[in-house]
Design an enzyme around this catalytic site. Sequence first.
Site, mmCIF file in Angstrom:
data_model
loop_
_atom_site.group_PDB
_atom_site.id
_atom_site.type_symbol
_atom_site.label_atom_id
_atom_site.label_comp_id
_atom_site.label_asym_id
_atom_site.label_seq_id
_atom_site.Cartn_x
_atom_site.Cartn_y
_atom_site.Cartn_z
ATOM 1 N N ILE A 11 4.176 -21.597 -10.332
ATOM 2 C CA ILE A 11 5.213 -22.079 -9.418
ATOM 3 C C ILE A 11 4.610 -22.824 -8.210
ATOM 4 O O ILE A 11 5.209 -23.758 -7.681
ATOM 5 C CB ILE A 11 6.171 -20.942 -8.983
ATOM 6 C CG1 ILE A 11 7.466 -21.503 -8.434
ATOM 7 C CG2 ILE A 11 5.530 -19.997 -7.985
ATOM 8 C CD1 ILE A 11 8.275 -22.313 -9.417
ATOM 9 N N SER A 33 -6.845 -18.553 -3.452
ATOM 10 C CA SER A 33 -6.720 -18.367 -4.888
ATOM 11 C C SER A 33 -8.034 -17.876 -5.458
ATOM 12 O O SER A 33 -9.107 -18.289 -5.018
ATOM 13 C CB SER A 33 -6.351 -19.713 -5.529
ATOM 14 O OG SER A 33 -6.337 -19.581 -6.919
ATOM 15 N N ARG A 34 -7.911 -17.021 -6.465
ATOM 16 C CA ARG A 34 -9.132 -16.531 -7.112
ATOM 17 C C ARG A 34 -9.664 -17.581 -8.089
ATOM 18 O O ARG A 34 -10.848 -17.662 -8.319
ATOM 19 C CB ARG A 34 -8.835 -15.236 -7.871
ATOM 20 C CG ARG A 34 -8.350 -14.120 -6.979
ATOM 21 C CD ARG A 34 -7.699 -13.024 -7.781
ATOM 22 N NE ARG A 34 -6.677 -13.549 -8.672
ATOM 23 C CZ ARG A 34 -5.989 -12.821 -9.533
ATOM 24 N NH1 ARG A 34 -6.222 -11.536 -9.617
ATOM 25 N NH2 ARG A 34 -5.093 -13.367 -10.308
ATOM 26 N N LYS A 87 10.630 -15.466 -4.700
ATOM 27 C CA LYS A 87 11.526 -14.449 -5.217
ATOM 28 C C LYS A 87 10.865 -13.719 -6.388
ATOM 29 O O LYS A 87 10.064 -14.327 -7.069
ATOM 30 C CB LYS A 87 12.879 -15.030 -5.630
ATOM 31 C CG LYS A 87 12.833 -16.231 -6.587
ATOM 32 C CD LYS A 87 12.381 -16.177 -8.009
ATOM 33 C CE LYS A 87 12.676 -15.093 -8.938
ATOM 34 N NZ LYS A 87 12.242 -15.408 -10.347
HETATM 35 P P1 NAP Z 1 1.659 -16.823 -12.138
HETATM 36 O O1 NAP Z 1 1.364 -18.246 -12.400
HETATM 37 O O2 NAP Z 1 1.432 -15.841 -13.248
HETATM 38 O O3 NAP Z 1 0.902 -16.223 -10.888
HETATM 39 C C1 NAP Z 1 0.805 -16.877 -9.660
HETATM 40 C C2 NAP Z 1 -0.569 -16.655 -9.070
HETATM 41 O O4 NAP Z 1 -0.615 -15.388 -8.438
HETATM 42 C C3 NAP Z 1 -1.697 -16.609 -10.066
HETATM 43 O O5 NAP Z 1 -2.100 -17.892 -10.442
HETATM 44 C C4 NAP Z 1 -2.758 -15.875 -9.287
HETATM 45 O O6 NAP Z 1 -3.377 -16.796 -8.463
HETATM 46 C C5 NAP Z 1 -1.963 -14.951 -8.399
HETATM 47 N N1 NAP Z 1 -2.048 -13.563 -8.879
HETATM 48 C C6 NAP Z 1 -1.515 -13.050 -9.993
HETATM 49 N N2 NAP Z 1 -1.774 -11.738 -10.063
HETATM 50 C C7 NAP Z 1 -2.514 -11.446 -8.987
HETATM 51 C C8 NAP Z 1 -3.113 -10.262 -8.503
HETATM 52 N N3 NAP Z 1 -2.967 -9.103 -9.155
HETATM 53 N N4 NAP Z 1 -3.794 -10.320 -7.348
HETATM 54 C C9 NAP Z 1 -3.910 -11.469 -6.670
HETATM 55 N N5 NAP Z 1 -3.373 -12.630 -7.081
HETATM 56 C C10 NAP Z 1 -2.680 -12.610 -8.232
HETATM 57 O O7 NAP Z 1 3.190 -16.642 -11.670
HETATM 58 P P2 NAP Z 1 4.285 -17.725 -11.255
HETATM 59 O O8 NAP Z 1 5.052 -18.106 -12.468
HETATM 60 O O9 NAP Z 1 3.702 -18.772 -10.413
HETATM 61 O O10 NAP Z 1 5.245 -16.766 -10.433
HETATM 62 C C11 NAP Z 1 4.910 -16.285 -9.149
HETATM 63 C C12 NAP Z 1 6.190 -15.880 -8.448
HETATM 64 O O11 NAP Z 1 7.044 -17.027 -8.391
HETATM 65 C C13 NAP Z 1 6.993 -14.803 -9.181
HETATM 66 O O12 NAP Z 1 7.544 -13.893 -8.290
HETATM 67 C C14 NAP Z 1 8.087 -15.579 -9.900
HETATM 68 O O13 NAP Z 1 9.267 -14.820 -10.060
HETATM 69 C C15 NAP Z 1 8.309 -16.724 -8.937
HETATM 70 N N6 NAP Z 1 8.857 -17.923 -9.588
HETATM 71 C C16 NAP Z 1 8.316 -18.390 -10.753
HETATM 72 C C17 NAP Z 1 8.896 -19.480 -11.390
HETATM 73 C C18 NAP Z 1 8.357 -20.041 -12.677
HETATM 74 O O14 NAP Z 1 8.986 -20.930 -13.278
HETATM 75 N N7 NAP Z 1 7.193 -19.612 -13.150
HETATM 76 C C19 NAP Z 1 10.019 -20.097 -10.848
HETATM 77 C C20 NAP Z 1 10.501 -19.646 -9.620
HETATM 78 C C21 NAP Z 1 9.911 -18.547 -9.012
HETATM 79 P P3 NAP Z 1 -4.952 -16.975 -8.387
HETATM 80 O O15 NAP Z 1 -5.485 -16.695 -9.762
HETATM 81 O O16 NAP Z 1 -5.001 -18.385 -7.968
HETATM 82 O O17 NAP Z 1 -5.439 -16.040 -7.361
#
Ligand code: NAP
Length: 311
Positions: A11, A33-34, A87
């Site tokens: 996101i 970011s990691r 969110k």
């Molecule tokens: P994602 O790509 O799986 O994770 C986002 C980033 O969070 C990862 O790239 C990682 O960043 C970091 N992360 C994950 N687990 C972690 C941990 N245990 N400790 C520290 N950093 C961690 O998820 P996403 O889809 O972007 O979603 C993130 C949030 O946005 C959620 O709450 C989701 O509901 C919301 N969202 C998502 C979307 C969608 O379409 N995907 C749409 C609207 C809202 P690093 O590896 O860079 O550290």
Amino acid sequence: MHIALVGIGKIAIDQHVPALTASPDWELSATVSRAGSVDGIPVFTDFAQMLEERPDIRVVSLCLPPIPRFDYAAMAIQAGRHVMLEKPPGATLSECHTLEAMARAKRLSLYATWHSREAEMVAPAKAWLKGKTLRKLHINWKEDVRRWHPGQDWIWEPGGLGVFDPGINALSIVTEILPDPIHLMTATLEVPENKQAPIAAKLDFFHPHGAGVTADFDWRQEGEQTWCIDAETDQGVLRLWNGGARMAIDGIEVKPSGRDVSEISGEYPRLYQKMARLVESGNVDVDLSPMRHVADAFTLGRRETVAPFIE
Ligand code: NAP
């Protein structure tokens, strides 16, 4: 204003970076970011180090999954930073109450964002429903988890919400557009036998004037994806679809009316504009009603074990 983006995942790259780049209010000054990065932006792998070394960055936007978002938000507030939360704003309601109390005590802005509320036709739908008698409302939110959440193991873990991760977007719209408060009466949660979180859910709500309010969330939808809300009233039928981007009244599509040229369009650009105004005014915006319904579903929901989910 300088801002740091934390958690460079799906996101952050899809929405946050473009919205910040186009915004007149913000300068993306660091990422944390990691593994990820954004071209030309200084990257920190350690959040505490960024907070320590960049006192000029007064605002942080957290794009992490719900766990571990609380730890990052608490650290940022302790360090005197304003915080914007993706969110859902946390893994539990209690976490969010704690963050709100911390931010208020330090007179910092905290914004629990709900991007779907900023979809193009949500405000017109709210305006249309005002003053009408609701008879029935149904949410039909069905998508293919493999398409939208590839490789996201966290989403199946406790705190990851499962199908409520998209479903909470529908609930954020309904809690915004309905003039009356609703609360959950019954729920059925379908949980794959190899996962901790539901792949589908059916919800039934109490409405103070007796309207039937129901929701159907499913992550096994292949082909056409459905993000739709139908509301039947004494004066016609409203349909919101495409996640709130489009609206029809009695089957005839209503196009967005000519907006003020100063008005910004797009869900994430609007969120960042609101965050800028919150910081300027020193306000907090934390509405937990969508999350309350999800928490109630986990409390009341009848679990049915279904076939394992293999990605
Ligand atoms: P994602 O790509 O799986 O994770 C986002 C980033 O969070 C990862 O790239 C990682 O960043 C970091 N992360 C994950 N687990 C972690 C941990 N245990 N400790 C520290 N950093 C961690 O998820 P996403 O889809 O972007 O979603 C993130 C949030 O946005 C959620 O709450 C989701 O509901 C919301 N969202 C998502 C979307 C969608 O379409 N995907 C749409 C609207 C809202 P690093 O590896 O860079 O550290």
